[in-house]
Design an enzyme around this catalytic site. Structure first.
Site, PDB file in Angstrom:
ATOM      1  N   PHE B 125       0.882  -1.157   0.000  1.00  0.00           N
ATOM      2  CA  PHE B 125       0.000   0.000   0.000  1.00  0.00           C
ATOM      3  C   PHE B 125       0.926   1.214   0.000  1.00  0.00           C
ATOM      4  O   PHE B 125       1.879   1.283   0.793  1.00  0.00           O
ATOM      5  CB  PHE B 125      -0.927   0.005   1.216  1.00  0.00           C
ATOM      6  N   ASP B 198       3.003  -5.022   8.120  1.00  0.00           N
ATOM      7  CA  ASP B 198       1.825  -4.156   8.012  1.00  0.00           C
ATOM      8  C   ASP B 198       0.598  -5.062   7.932  1.00  0.00           C
ATOM      9  O   ASP B 198       0.424  -5.803   6.956  1.00  0.00           O
ATOM     10  CB  ASP B 198       1.947  -3.277   6.760  1.00  0.00           C
ATOM     11  N   TYR B 223      -9.771   0.183  11.240  1.00  0.00           N
ATOM     12  CA  TYR B 223     -11.063   0.573  10.642  1.00  0.00           C
ATOM     13  C   TYR B 223     -11.491  -0.299   9.467  1.00  0.00           C
ATOM     14  O   TYR B 223     -12.504  -0.035   8.851  1.00  0.00           O
ATOM     15  CB  TYR B 223     -11.076   2.060  10.249  1.00  0.00           C
ATOM     16  N   LYS B 224     -10.693  -1.327   9.159  1.00  0.00           N
ATOM     17  CA  LYS B 224     -11.088  -2.231   8.085  1.00  0.00           C
ATOM     18  C   LYS B 224     -11.809  -3.429   8.710  1.00  0.00           C
ATOM     19  O   LYS B 224     -12.926  -3.300   9.202  1.00  0.00           O
ATOM     20  CB  LYS B 224      -9.859  -2.619   7.268  1.00  0.00           C
ATOM     21  N   ARG B 372     -12.276  -4.881  -6.834  1.00  0.00           N
ATOM     22  CA  ARG B 372     -11.886  -5.506  -5.574  1.00  0.00           C
ATOM     23  C   ARG B 372     -13.117  -5.708  -4.693  1.00  0.00           C
ATOM     24  O   ARG B 372     -13.902  -4.789  -4.482  1.00  0.00           O
ATOM     25  CB  ARG B 372     -10.884  -4.565  -4.884  1.00  0.00           C
TER      26      ARG B 372
END
Lengths: 413, 413
Positions: B125, B198, B223-224, B372
């Site tokens: 990312f 990560d 928050y995912k 996605r």
């Protein structure tokens, strides 16, 4: 002698009186700690609930656009700018004060690569000094800091051609004493240094003119006099003239020129957003929004005037009481150089503050001997000041009596 | 052929079925974007309202102790640790992922002062790569990064005695492909390098064993798949053995040994709190608390099993449809090396994803050509997967027809 009746009259003609109604205040309490955590705006619960239930719960990922989450840092920054004399496009609300200090220090050092000294003062709120340490450690041993001592030293003597940046709070967090921002900014600039102002204890209560005085950087929190809620995101101001030329090492994707293009290399965006790093805490950020709504209802200059009157009244009431014989005032008596707090040194201050809190008058104590009382003009009344001094008198009298009794017992045994 | 009826049967025997009832989901929607922003736990609105109305509004400054605000970072960190295989005292919830990457990079570089290379990969990312750039820029020109390319290269070839740290996501945010954490951690250690994981796209959906595999550092967002709310604070894991020896430059007062003694010099506290910097956003932090309550109701291994079944089912349903002729699957078909998302490359994917969203099936598109779909096992059903593929079929068929028509028109003119 100032009477409670006099204070009631002052409340009756207070142009800020209606602002108090915009806050939920704990019943039966006089809250003199708004310089640490500001009170709750009445509109906040519903607005934050909307962010939780509608924006997060229903609109979910779409809220980054639909609720304009992604642009909150600069939208709220622009609104906050009106309170501290900054034109649009120079402030983002984000991260913590400490982290924003780090960005500002690095940006200033990068802009003055041949200079190896940071000037600050021992009376700074400690995190400022700790962040200087952290930032300088990463720069190698050539860098150092110079700290102004506490009493009567002149900052001018520390600022010379070796100085990259001067980092100061405009309000001393313990004494409430003000620095002359314009003079010090000019001193720094005359020596070719940058200036970084920490506005934690002034934003929302002292009107400032960052642009007019030519400040380079400023940082501050939003949870004290701005009333944005516990740990709400801080802010950073970077004068337009520095934005394109400077960089900061916390180069996260929110500061990228094309954050959703997912490029592998960092390209800072133009403008103030390059001082953003990662994703911001939206619920806490929403607190900043309702906080700023309150500030749209009055002139910040009126807040300053009331703040000076409240703090001056507190000092006058103490001075007309016998307690003035044992308390050492450490805040300036002159209105123009005092922030929105009044502090007294008293060795056994801790039990006094504790006793006052038990009676519903909430101040705080800062080691080793400082009793600190903050006066938020948005929601405090003049009668609150009168009643607070009465509570201080009461607690202090008992404490002094306790000390006397203890000394006598010591002498007898 | 897998039928909708088959999916209904799978839902009927799903051990995670009850977890869905702990969430508020947008009506009439199938939300396949929990890998970007997780859904709202039903308990969150009341808990956050309590933080706003009682803790902030009534208890005010006292909540730092009374509501244990000050210890939230490590208390929530310990709870989160159970999901990623970390014993207590090694995680703090704080700041953003980007900022925590910066801390971990610096701590790793300080621990390996003679090594000047950071290894990562182009498929990271992007903020990970941007933070490496920012961290290395501050270290002078001697430092550099080495990036693994996209296809088939072996990370082993990049890790040698010059490498200070390896920073990788264990789940590729675009393809959902998994790295072998244990193997890469061992490779790094064999070469004397540190490893920083990560976990943004895996925490809360893939059980991990940070302690057992000997990970040095890890970071991630909440928050995912953890469902803590928009921009909720991230986390950082630092193995106990590294805590005393390492430092990080964001040395704010929350990491100080005596934060309320207001000393002028920085003395890092012992333990994981030295990875804290400034004041944390408490309202957003409260979201992490309710999010973790949900994870107390099931075994994370069951979440992984269901996640593999959901994503596998999605791929099987696509494979049994004609659409498989135009979509190129870029997620691994093998369960063991696939995260909780499925991605397909399709040049005109953007209008397809958009059309699906209009029909209530929310996925996302990542440039240049990736559609996605994330599958959060906490709140998705097998029938949702069936219906999502139907929506994909429908949108894609129309899009392919549009393209064909356009090509024909092009050919005619």
């Amino acid at each position: 002698m100032i009477t409670r009746n006099d204070c009631e009259k002052m409340d009756a003609t207070d142009p800020m009186a209606a602002v108090r109604d915009l806050f939920t205040l704990p019943e039966g309490e006089i809250y003199l700690d708004g310089n640490s955590l500001g009170a709750l705006p009445k509109a906040a619960p519903a607005r934050i609930a909307k962010a939780v239930e509608q924006e997060w719960g229903v609109d979910l990922i779409r809220s980054w656009g639909k609720a304009e989450w992604f642009t909150m840092p600069e939208r709220l920054g622009d609104r906050l700018g009106r309170l501290i004399g900054a034109a649009e496009g120079q402030i983002v609300v984000c991260d913590s004060t400490s982290i924003n200090i780090y960005k500002a220090l690095h940006a200033a050092m990068a802009a003055r690569p041949d200079r190896k000294v940071i000037v600050s003062e021992t009376a700074s709120f400690p995190t400022d000094l700790y962040m200087i340490e952290g930032a300088l450690a990463g720069q190698g041993k050539a860098y150092s800091s110079r700290l102004l001592g506490r009493d009567g030293d002149d900052i001018a003597e520390l600022i010379d051609g070796d100085v990259a940046a001067v980092l100061l709070s405009n309000v001393d967090y313990k004494t409430g004493a003000l620095h002359d921002m314009e003079r010090i900014t000019k001193l720094a600039h005359d020596a070719g240094a940058m200036v970084i102002w920490d506005l934690c204890h002034s934003a929302g209560v002292i009107p400032m003119e960052l642009d007019r005085i030519g400040a380079d950087f400023a940082v501050g929190c939003t949870y004290k006099y701005l009333n944005a809620g516990p740990g709400a995101p801080a802010f950073i101001y970077v004068a337009t003239r520095h934005q394109e030329g400077t960089t900061q090492p916390l180069s996260g994707w929110w500061g990228h020129a094309a954050p959703f293009a997912f490029e592998t290399g960092y390209r800072p965006t133009s403008g103030i957003r390059r001082f953003l790093c990662g994703t911001q805490p939206i619920l806490s950020m929403t607190g900043v929004e309702t906080a700023l709504d309150v500030f749209d209802t009055f002139d910040i200059k009126d807040a300053r005037t009331k703040s000076q009157k409240l703090t001056g009244l507190f000092m006058d009431l103490v001075a007309q009481s016998e307690i003035c014989n044992v308390l050492r005032p450490i805040s300036p008596r002159e209105d123009a150089i005092r922030g929105s707090q009044v502090s007294y040194a008293f060795k056994n201050g801790y039990p006094v503050v504790k006793a006052m809190i038990e009676k519903g008058v909430v101040g705080d104590f800062r080691a080793p001997d400082v009793m600190r009382f903050g006066f938020a003009p948005c929601y405090l009344r003049y009668v609150d000041v009168f009643d607070a001094v009465a509570a201080l008198e009461d607690a202090l009298t008992r404490e002094v009596w306790n000390i006397a009794k203890y000394c006598e017992m010591e002498a007898v045994t």
